[in-house]
Design a protein around this motif. Structure first.
Motif, mmCIF file in Angstrom:
data_model
loop_
_atom_site.group_PDB
_atom_site.id
_atom_site.type_symbol
_atom_site.label_atom_id
_atom_site.label_comp_id
_atom_site.label_asym_id
_atom_site.label_seq_id
_atom_site.Cartn_x
_atom_site.Cartn_y
_atom_site.Cartn_z
ATOM 1 N N UNK A 55 -90.934 16.020 -78.317
ATOM 2 C CA UNK A 55 -90.494 14.828 -78.508
ATOM 3 C C UNK A 55 -91.323 14.009 -77.331
ATOM 4 N N UNK A 56 -92.414 14.506 -76.466
ATOM 5 C CA UNK A 56 -92.999 14.102 -75.422
ATOM 6 C C UNK A 56 -92.381 13.532 -74.238
ATOM 7 N N UNK A 57 -91.075 14.146 -74.395
ATOM 8 C CA UNK A 57 -90.309 13.976 -72.933
ATOM 9 C C UNK A 57 -90.889 14.736 -71.740
ATOM 10 N N UNK A 58 -91.871 15.669 -72.109
ATOM 11 C CA UNK A 58 -92.583 16.191 -71.002
ATOM 12 C C UNK A 58 -94.243 16.123 -71.594
ATOM 13 N N UNK A 59 -95.045 15.802 -70.660
ATOM 14 C CA UNK A 59 -96.338 15.573 -70.767
ATOM 15 C C UNK A 59 -97.017 16.809 -70.909
ATOM 16 N N UNK A 60 -97.691 17.275 -71.890
ATOM 17 C CA UNK A 60 -98.422 18.552 -71.886
ATOM 18 C C UNK A 60 -99.487 18.569 -70.927
ATOM 19 N N UNK A 61 -100.195 17.148 -70.704
ATOM 20 C CA UNK A 61 -101.088 17.317 -69.653
ATOM 21 C C UNK A 61 -100.555 17.462 -68.366
ATOM 22 N N UNK A 62 -99.494 16.904 -67.941
ATOM 23 C CA UNK A 62 -98.976 17.082 -66.742
ATOM 24 C C UNK A 62 -98.352 18.583 -66.407
ATOM 25 N N UNK A 63 -98.155 19.002 -67.588
ATOM 26 C CA UNK A 63 -97.482 20.518 -67.475
ATOM 27 C C UNK A 63 -98.627 21.531 -67.331
ATOM 28 N N UNK A 64 -99.983 21.164 -67.899
ATOM 29 C CA UNK A 64 -101.203 21.809 -67.610
ATOM 30 C C UNK A 64 -101.543 21.816 -66.136
ATOM 31 N N UNK A 65 -101.634 20.583 -65.714
ATOM 32 C CA UNK A 65 -101.951 20.322 -64.150
ATOM 33 C C UNK A 65 -101.152 21.400 -63.432
ATOM 34 N N UNK A 66 -99.763 21.136 -63.591
ATOM 35 C CA UNK A 66 -98.853 21.946 -62.816
ATOM 36 C C UNK A 66 -99.028 23.472 -62.611
ATOM 37 N N UNK A 67 -99.524 23.992 -63.843
ATOM 38 C CA UNK A 67 -99.615 25.443 -64.274
ATOM 39 C C UNK A 67 -100.884 25.847 -63.325
ATOM 40 N N UNK A 68 -102.110 24.793 -63.340
ATOM 41 C CA UNK A 68 -103.489 25.094 -62.869
ATOM 42 C C UNK A 68 -103.165 25.165 -61.131
ATOM 43 N N UNK A 69 -102.189 24.104 -60.653
ATOM 44 C CA UNK A 69 -101.977 24.476 -59.315
ATOM 45 C C UNK A 69 -101.257 25.589 -58.776
ATOM 46 N N UNK A 70 -100.459 26.143 -59.986
ATOM 47 C CA UNK A 70 -99.696 27.443 -59.575
ATOM 48 C C UNK A 70 -100.746 28.674 -59.397
#
Length: 544
Positions: A270-285
């Motif tokens: 539903x786009x409640x979460x941006x896949x792009x933001x999720x991606x950036x958070x994972x790259x940071x980890x």
């Protein structure tokens, strides 16, 4: 340019998916230099209106769990917009007609909405864009639901979608936006303008949509909305070690108290979460750990799978069917409504399969390996029923049902496309036992079997009658006998697929309806012959 665009000063932000404030380029653009901004969501009867003839509560297209999840997401979005000095304007009707009516009535110079690759939205968007351009209204429709623009990947691949994950990865490379921080918050929004005679309402309740008579004994434990999505994301990525070591397809499909994955899929859908933001958070980890898993098995790998299916779906005509779909093997699937209903209604007699189907109906979600098991069982593993029939059930009942991913996975799991090792079958008995030898998952979702000893819980038909009586579950009365013998059914499926594959190869994929009919008759003839010779081999006294 028409004269109205020179006078218009407002923007219309049309929400469909992308039900969030963070990383929402369409919303950001709508609010730039515009007063007023009209945030609109249209209740589409095609998607939301109750259908009393459907096999479960819900509309013609969506089960009640998903409708409820969407409404919760809209309530959350409305609250977020109110905090920013705006609100969600909810209208009802055929979305393109409603949006065009609003554009005519309101003083709008910009129409903004997130790009959508689904065929249904592609058709709606074409109508709305055509009207807007004739009225001199600027249209801004950025790609922000996926990591990549599927059209760009297809263009890079010479006009065809890549059909293997590895070739997709090579073409895609790093997302162009990934190196700069995304805009994840807005401090305020311009106010909403005069809505004229357009009928605006608050977000309706399930009851107001006409679903008041339905009582469910167990509701999905997952609540909709951006706030819930960000909370769940935060919880998932706070465990850096878990993120770094995440490895699909590992994970326990029987874990239901605390699922073995992030359960972020409905929020991405539903786009409640941006896949792009999720991606950036994972790259940071990943930057802050010594080592981590990589695609295809890592969490970033899962987001890339999502984009892979979006790209394949966008570039393949008739992606959602066997007929006329160039990348789909033509297979003479059985048409057996009784077996299909037994699978759908958790009456196959295989507790592992039935428990998963109960979880699907009650929760609208189950672990990906559980999905694999029931999809394989319905199609190439045991029942040899058309993947489109299973796809329809998932499409209705899953809260995370996503057109591209659902069709892509059914094509894959039925060995119709992408994956062709049809001899590798999930056992409906031993696969679940490996993770949950005690059968706790089965006991929870099939309470009729809760007292069955663990030796028999995956194959209760093998329990002696005395044990069935003691467990208060007589097989064939309280719980069904198996609809097929797994050993012979899976052998039969492999034989049929071998023949179908040979035909597809011989005709270079150009298999006609008549070719399939001929093959079906041949397979049915072989089956009858085999069962006839089996009967002859049996001792007459065995036939009582």
């Amino acid at each position: 340019m028409s004269s109205r665009s020179a006078t218009g000063s407002g923007s219309l932000m049309w929400f469909r998916k992308g039900l969030r404030i963070h990383d929402n380029p369409a919303l950001e653009y709508a609010s730039r230099g515009s007063t007023p901004v009209y945030p609109v969501f249209v209740i589409d009867p095609h998607y939301m209106e109750p259908d009393p003839t459907a096999f479960s509560p819900g509309s013609a297209l969506a089960g009640l769990n998903r409708i409820r999840f969407l409404l919760e997401s809209l309530v959350d979005l409305d609250l977020s917009l109110k905090k920013l000095g705006s609100r969600l304007l909810v209208l009802k009707g055929e979305p393109s007609e409603v949006v065009i009516r609003c554009l005519k009535q309101w003083d709008v110079k910009k129409l903004c909405f997130e790009y959508d690759t689904d065929p249904y939205y592609q058709a709606l968007d074409m109508k709305v864009k055509n009207y807007a351009s004739s009225a001199g209204i600027e249209v801004f429709s950025p790609v922000s639901h996926t990591l990549f623009n599927p059209a760009y990947i297809i263009q890079k691949n010479g006009g065809k979608p890549p059909l293997s994950y590895q070739s997709f990865l090579k073409l895609a490379g790093q997302p162009s936006w990934a190196s700069s921080p995304l805009s994840v918050s807005l401090s305020s929004l311009p106010p909403v303008g005069d809505t004229g005679s357009c009928e605006i309402s608050e977000v309706p309740t399930v009851r107001e949509l006409g679903y008041e008579d339905y009582e469910q004994d167990e509701l999905t434990p997952f609540r909709g909305g951006e706030s819930e999505a960000l909370k769940r994301l935060k919880e998932s990525i706070s465990n850096k070690e878990w993120v770094a070591n995440f490895e699909k397809p590992k994970g326990d499909p029987s874990a239901y108290v605390k699922p073995a994955t992030t359960v972020l899929s409905p929020y991405l859908k539903f786009g409640c979460l941006s896949s792009r933001y999720f991606y950036q958070c994972l790259i940071d980890v990943y930057k802050n750990v010594k080592k981590h898993t990589a695609p295809p098995v890592s969490l970033v790998g899962q987001l890339l799978w999502r984009d892979f299916f979006y790209t394949a779906a966008f570039g393949t005509p008739n992606f959602d069917q066997m007929k006329g779909n160039k990348i789909c093997k033509q297979i003479p699937w059985n048409n057996d409504d009784e077996l299909l209903a037994a699978w759908r209604e958790a009456r196959t007699g295989f507790p592992w399969i039935d428990a998963i189907m109960v979880q699907l109906r009650k929760w609208g979600w189950m672990h990906h390996l559980a999905r694999h098991c029931v999809a394989c069982f319905l199609t190439r593993g045991d029942l040899f029923i058309h993947w489109e029939k299973g796809r329809d059930v998932f499409e209705r009942l899953l809260i995370d049902s996503d057109w591209a991913i659902n069709n892509g996975n059914w094509l894959w799991l039925s060995c119709s496309s992408f994956f062709y090792q049809y001899h590798r079958i999930y056992s409906p008995i031993s696969f679940g036992k490996k993770y949950d030898p005690n059968g706790n998952y089965i006991r929870h979702f099939l309470p009729i079997l809760k007292d069955m000893p663990k030796e028999y819980i995956y194959e209760p038909w093998t329990a002696p009658l005395s044990i069935q009586k003691k467990s208060k579950c007589i097989i064939g009365i309280d719980y069904p006998k198996p609809v097929v013998s797994h050993d012979s059914a899976s052998k039969e499926c492999k034989r049929k697929l071998a023949e179908a594959y040979a035909l597809n190869q011989k005709l270079n994929g150009q298999v006609s309806e008549d070719d399939l009919k001929t093959l079906r008759r041949k397979l049915e003839g072989d089956e009858n012959q085999e069962s006839g010779s089996k009967r002859q081999r049996q001792n007459p006294s065995d036939l009582s």
